[in-house]
Design an enzyme around this catalytic site. Structure first.
Site, PDB file in Angstrom:
ATOM      1  N   TYR A 103      23.126  83.439  30.002  1.00 57.38           N
ATOM      2  CA  TYR A 103      22.855  81.895  29.676  1.00 57.38           C
ATOM      3  C   TYR A 103      24.252  82.475  28.191  1.00 57.38           C
ATOM      4  O   TYR A 103      23.875  81.447  26.916  1.00 57.38           O
ATOM      5  CB  TYR A 103      22.194  81.480  28.810  1.00 57.38           C
ATOM      6  CG  TYR A 103      21.809  79.914  28.804  1.00 57.38           C
ATOM      7  CD1 TYR A 103      23.048  79.009  30.107  1.00 57.38           C
ATOM      8  CD2 TYR A 103      22.203  78.910  27.820  1.00 57.38           C
ATOM      9  CE1 TYR A 103      22.872  77.769  30.218  1.00 57.38           C
ATOM     10  CE2 TYR A 103      21.941  77.322  27.588  1.00 57.38           C
ATOM     11  CZ  TYR A 103      22.098  77.294  28.664  1.00 57.38           C
ATOM     12  OH  TYR A 103      22.880  75.492  28.620  1.00 57.38           O
ATOM     13  N   GLY A 104      25.458  82.883  28.621  1.00 57.00           N
ATOM     14  CA  GLY A 104      25.706  83.259  27.337  1.00 57.00           C
ATOM     15  C   GLY A 104      27.536  82.216  27.363  1.00 57.00           C
ATOM     16  O   GLY A 104      27.287  81.222  28.301  1.00 57.00           O
ATOM     17  N   GLN A 161      29.939  82.517  30.279  1.00 55.68           N
ATOM     18  CA  GLN A 161      30.398  81.945  31.003  1.00 55.68           C
ATOM     19  C   GLN A 161      28.445  81.236  31.881  1.00 55.68           C
ATOM     20  O   GLN A 161      29.008  80.199  32.664  1.00 55.68           O
ATOM     21  CB  GLN A 161      30.617  83.189  32.487  1.00 55.68           C
ATOM     22  CG  GLN A 161      31.924  83.505  32.763  1.00 55.68           C
ATOM     23  CD  GLN A 161      33.042  82.060  32.554  1.00 55.68           C
ATOM     24  OE1 GLN A 161      32.626  81.095  33.609  1.00 55.68           O
ATOM     25  NE2 GLN A 161      34.179  82.446  32.169  1.00 55.68           N
ATOM     26  N   ASP A 204      29.079  92.880  32.227  1.00 55.88           N
ATOM     27  CA  ASP A 204      28.815  93.672  33.442  1.00 55.88           C
ATOM     28  C   ASP A 204      28.615  95.163  33.598  1.00 55.88           C
ATOM     29  O   ASP A 204      28.084  95.021  34.634  1.00 55.88           O
ATOM     30  CB  ASP A 204      30.629  93.814  33.698  1.00 55.88           C
ATOM     31  CG  ASP A 204      31.812  91.985  34.139  1.00 55.88           C
ATOM     32  OD1 ASP A 204      31.192  91.795  35.613  1.00 55.88           O
ATOM     33  OD2 ASP A 204      32.152  91.723  33.146  1.00 55.88           O
ATOM     34  N   LYS A 257      25.864  95.399  32.002  1.00 52.47           N
ATOM     35  CA  LYS A 257      24.436  95.298  32.416  1.00 52.47           C
ATOM     36  C   LYS A 257      23.644  95.014  33.310  1.00 52.47           C
ATOM     37  O   LYS A 257      22.562  95.167  34.302  1.00 52.47           O
ATOM     38  CB  LYS A 257      23.913  94.797  31.699  1.00 52.47           C
ATOM     39  CG  LYS A 257      24.058  94.894  30.045  1.00 52.47           C
ATOM     40  CD  LYS A 257      22.552  94.550  29.395  1.00 52.47           C
ATOM     41  CE  LYS A 257      22.739  94.794  27.511  1.00 52.47           C
ATOM     42  NZ  LYS A 257      22.521  94.210  26.647  1.00 52.47           N
ATOM     43  N   HIS A 293      33.424  88.669  38.348  1.00 51.28           N
ATOM     44  CA  HIS A 293      34.420  89.102  38.645  1.00 51.28           C
ATOM     45  C   HIS A 293      33.976  90.594  39.397  1.00 51.28           C
ATOM     46  O   HIS A 293      33.244  90.613  39.536  1.00 51.28           O
ATOM     47  CB  HIS A 293      34.319  89.922  36.130  1.00 51.28           C
ATOM     48  CG  HIS A 293      35.188  90.915  36.548  1.00 51.28           C
ATOM     49  ND1 HIS A 293      36.528  90.564  37.061  1.00 51.28           N
ATOM     50  CD2 HIS A 293      35.075  91.418  35.574  1.00 51.28           C
ATOM     51  CE1 HIS A 293      36.787  91.682  36.503  1.00 51.28           C
ATOM     52  NE2 HIS A 293      36.113  92.477  35.532  1.00 51.28           N
ATOM     53  N   ASP A 346      42.758  91.955  36.656  1.00 52.79           N
ATOM     54  CA  ASP A 346      42.369  91.134  35.594  1.00 52.79           C
ATOM     55  C   ASP A 346      41.288  92.035  34.495  1.00 52.79           C
ATOM     56  O   ASP A 346      41.472  92.010  33.824  1.00 52.79           O
ATOM     57  CB  ASP A 346      40.163  91.098  35.824  1.00 52.79           C
ATOM     58  CG  ASP A 346      39.600  90.034  34.723  1.00 52.79           C
ATOM     59  OD1 ASP A 346      39.872  89.037  34.598  1.00 52.79           O
ATOM     60  OD2 ASP A 346      39.031  90.414  34.394  1.00 52.79           O
ATOM     61  N   GLU A 359      52.649  82.822  13.891  1.00 51.70           N
ATOM     62  CA  GLU A 359      52.781  81.807  14.412  1.00 51.70           C
ATOM     63  C   GLU A 359      53.381  82.223  16.719  1.00 51.70           C
ATOM     64  O   GLU A 359      53.830  81.153  17.484  1.00 51.70           O
ATOM     65  CB  GLU A 359      54.187  81.774  14.492  1.00 51.70           C
ATOM     66  CG  GLU A 359      54.755  81.210  13.232  1.00 51.70           C
ATOM     67  CD  GLU A 359      56.587  80.814  12.601  1.00 51.70           C
ATOM     68  OE1 GLU A 359      57.047  80.732  13.793  1.00 51.70           O
ATOM     69  OE2 GLU A 359      56.553  81.458  11.388  1.00 51.70           O
TER      70      GLU A 359
HETATM   71  P1  NAD Z   1      28.332  86.849  27.803  1.00 45.26           P
HETATM   72  O1  NAD Z   1      28.121  88.604  27.243  1.00 45.26           O
HETATM   73  O2  NAD Z   1      28.965  86.143  26.882  1.00 45.26           O
HETATM   74  O3  NAD Z   1      26.721  86.649  28.491  1.00 45.26           O
HETATM   75  C1  NAD Z   1      25.272  86.878  28.852  1.00 45.26           C
HETATM   76  C2  NAD Z   1      24.335  87.246  29.060  1.00 45.26           C
HETATM   77  O4  NAD Z   1      23.728  87.414  29.775  1.00 45.26           O
HETATM   78  C3  NAD Z   1      23.516  85.995  27.739  1.00 45.26           C
HETATM   79  O5  NAD Z   1      23.205  84.934  27.672  1.00 45.26           O
HETATM   80  C4  NAD Z   1      22.496  87.327  27.286  1.00 45.26           C
HETATM   81  O6  NAD Z   1      21.317  86.660  26.805  1.00 45.26           O
HETATM   82  C5  NAD Z   1      22.044  88.068  28.882  1.00 45.26           C
HETATM   83  N1  NAD Z   1      21.978  88.976  28.924  1.00 45.26           N
HETATM   84  C6  NAD Z   1      21.854  90.258  28.724  1.00 45.26           C
HETATM   85  N2  NAD Z   1      21.604  91.393  28.882  1.00 45.26           N
HETATM   86  C7  NAD Z   1      20.090  90.378  29.943  1.00 45.26           C
HETATM   87  C8  NAD Z   1      19.229  91.052  30.438  1.00 45.26           C
HETATM   88  N3  NAD Z   1      18.919  92.814  30.759  1.00 45.26           N
HETATM   89  N4  NAD Z   1      18.253  90.741  31.317  1.00 45.26           N
HETATM   90  C9  NAD Z   1      18.428  89.231  31.303  1.00 45.26           C
HETATM   91  N5  NAD Z   1      20.264  88.332  30.696  1.00 45.26           N
HETATM   92  C10 NAD Z   1      20.519  88.972  29.729  1.00 45.26           C
HETATM   93  O7  NAD Z   1      29.061  87.658  29.159  1.00 45.26           O
HETATM   94  P2  NAD Z   1      30.038  86.372  30.012  1.00 45.26           P
HETATM   95  O8  NAD Z   1      31.257  87.013  28.946  1.00 45.26           O
HETATM   96  O9  NAD Z   1      29.475  85.286  29.811  1.00 45.26           O
HETATM   97  O10 NAD Z   1      30.648  87.338  31.399  1.00 45.26           O
HETATM   98  C11 NAD Z   1      29.448  87.245  32.020  1.00 45.26           C
HETATM   99  C12 NAD Z   1      30.435  87.037  33.671  1.00 45.26           C
HETATM  100  O11 NAD Z   1      31.238  86.023  33.628  1.00 45.26           O
HETATM  101  C13 NAD Z   1      30.586  88.984  33.631  1.00 45.26           C
HETATM  102  O12 NAD Z   1      30.871  88.933  34.843  1.00 45.26           O
HETATM  103  C14 NAD Z   1      32.563  88.635  33.097  1.00 45.26           C
HETATM  104  O13 NAD Z   1      33.748  89.866  34.140  1.00 45.26           O
HETATM  105  C15 NAD Z   1      32.110  87.321  33.874  1.00 45.26           C
HETATM  106  N6  NAD Z   1      33.579  86.197  33.374  1.00 45.26           N
HETATM  107  C16 NAD Z   1      33.746  86.668  31.946  1.00 45.26           C
HETATM  108  C17 NAD Z   1      35.005  85.581  31.414  1.00 45.26           C
HETATM  109  C18 NAD Z   1      34.472  85.093  30.192  1.00 45.26           C
HETATM  110  O14 NAD Z   1      35.748  84.394  29.446  1.00 45.26           O
HETATM  111  N7  NAD Z   1      33.258  85.579  29.009  1.00 45.26           N
HETATM  112  C19 NAD Z   1      35.778  84.886  32.398  1.00 45.26           C
HETATM  113  C20 NAD Z   1      36.109  85.288  33.783  1.00 45.26           C
HETATM  114  C21 NAD Z   1      34.705  85.973  34.074  1.00 45.26           C
HETATM  115 MG    MG Z   2      39.951  87.567  32.953  1.00 43.13          MG
END
Ligand code: NAD
Ligand code: MG
Length: 335
Positions: A25-26, A28, A83, A85, A108, A191, A231
């Site tokens: 619940y981060g 994305q 990614d 984890k 991803h 990416d 800027e």
């Molecule tokens: P994040 O770090 O914001 O969130 C990760 C979530 O996982 C958090 O809620 C954390 O509490 C939870 N977590 C961590 N370890 C855990 C565990 N052991 N068990 C259960 N929950 C756990 O991650 P994010 O940036 O949202 O990235 C998630 C995916 O989305 C990745 O594959 C990333 O490449 C992809 N992605 C991210 C973005 C971005 O803008 N952040 C954009 C496109 C794709």
């Molecule tokens: Mg990207």
């Protein structure tokens, strides 16, 4: 040229009777879970017991379970954990709870493409990757728009993988802006390349080096900050809205002439070679291996570099300047 799918060509049919688990619940995770839920789909959120996000997801109106229970309950499992984890959580808590015909979804391609997760043959594996940060995925959805997205099918066990991917993309609002078809390999490699040489790595190095040159030459750090960092946004907004043409049109003739003639001397043949070098390390797996090993030892290099970055004079003067500008004086998490 890529195939593009728009909202009016899509339905929720493939997903409407399915349970979708959002793991994490981060950035994305919160956006996907809330958008899918508000699109009328059945969503559960999978988290660790004791996670600080548990109460947050519940107060956002979502059903929360452990990762194991969510994997058991769901037909479609979107993995939005960091990614580095994903592999250990997948093997310990998700794979044992998969049933034949389930779908595994990624935002991803990293873990599939670099062989960190090898799913069983009887599940669908596809990607729905919004081309923007999670907070923008959420905000634009609430505004009735969306960020563009990518979809890719890696494994189609049910014959429905592509349809599911399109419905999912619709559910997070991505089809409103258009969804582009790609492959896991193409998404992963482009990416990583983009974030290393251009978006995150390239732009931060460009800003820092330009700042350092002005300060070393005796100019005030505040002037250097405004010129080399503040800027940037104003210029990038113009490019975002109307391409380089709009930007060149908006700036003075002096800036246009100077920019066009001097820019290529700064980002020059040597920079191009460095970009090819970065691409090669992405394509041959060297970067992935380095990053995975770094994660296995709890990110010593990343942590050290984050600390160094915080002490950079650009960051120090920037913080002071932004503190004096009320609408820039926000914490990173305010959004
Ligand atoms: P994040 O770090 O914001 O969130 C990760 C979530 O996982 C958090 O809620 C954390 O509490 C939870 N977590 C961590 N370890 C855990 C565990 N052991 N068990 C259960 N929950 C756990 O991650 P994010 O940036 O949202 O990235 C998630 C995916 O989305 C990745 O594959 C990333 O490449 C992809 N992605 C991210 C973005 C971005 O803008 N952040 C954009 C496109 C794709
Ligand atoms: Mg990207």
């Amino acid at each position: 040229m890529a195939t593009i799918i728009y909202d009016n060509e899509t339905t929720f049919d493939a997903l409407k009777d399915k349970i979708i688990a959002i793991m994490g619940y981060g950035s994305q995770g919160h956006a996907h879970a809330r958008n899918l839920h508000e699109s009328g789909l059945n969503v559960v959120v999978g988290l660790r017991k004791g996670s600080s996000s548990w109460a947050k997801a519940e107060s956002d109106g979502l059903k929360v379970m452990t990762v194991e229970d969510a994997a058991k309950a769901a037909d479609v499992i979107m993995i939005l954990l960091p990614d580095e984890k994903q592999s250990s959580v997948y093997y310990s808590q998700i794979e044992p709870n998969l049933k034949s015909g389930d779908a595994l979804v990624f935002a991803h391609g990293f873990n599939i493409h670099y062989n960190q997760i090898v799913p069983p043959k009887d599940v669908d594996v596809f990607m729905v990757a919004p081309k923007g940060p999670g907070h923008i995925v959420r905000r634009t959805y609430t505004e009735g728009i969306g960020v563009p997205g990518l979809i890719a099918v890696y494994q189609d066990a049910t014959g429905k993988a592509r349809e599911l991917a399109i419905s999912y993309a619709k559910g997070i609002g991505a089809t409103r802006a258009g969804v582009y078809e790609t492959t896991f390999r193409e998404e992963t490699e482009t990416d990583l390349f983009g974030e290393q040489v251009d978006l995150c790595g390239g732009i931060s190095s460009l800003i820092k080096t330009a700042f350092e040159v002005l300060v070393e030459a005796g100019y005030q750090p505040e002037m250097a900050y405004f010129e080399t960092c503040h800027e940037v946004k104003l210029i990038v907004d113009l490019i975002y809205e109307g391409g380089l043409e709009r930007m060149w049109h908006s700036v003075s003739n002096t800036a246009e002439y100077g920019g066009m003639t001097v820019g290529p001397r700064v980002i020059n043949e040597e920079s191009r070679e460095a970009m090819y070098d970065a691409l090669e390390r992405i394509q041959n797996g060297e970067f992935a291996k380095e990053f995975i090993l770094e994660g296995m030892v709890n990110h010593p290099v990343l942590k050290a570099m984050e600390n160094q970055e915080k002490e950079h004079p650009l960051e120090i003067v920037g913080k002071e300047i932004r503190a004096n500008i009320p609408w820039l004086n926000k914490k990173i998490d305010d959004d």
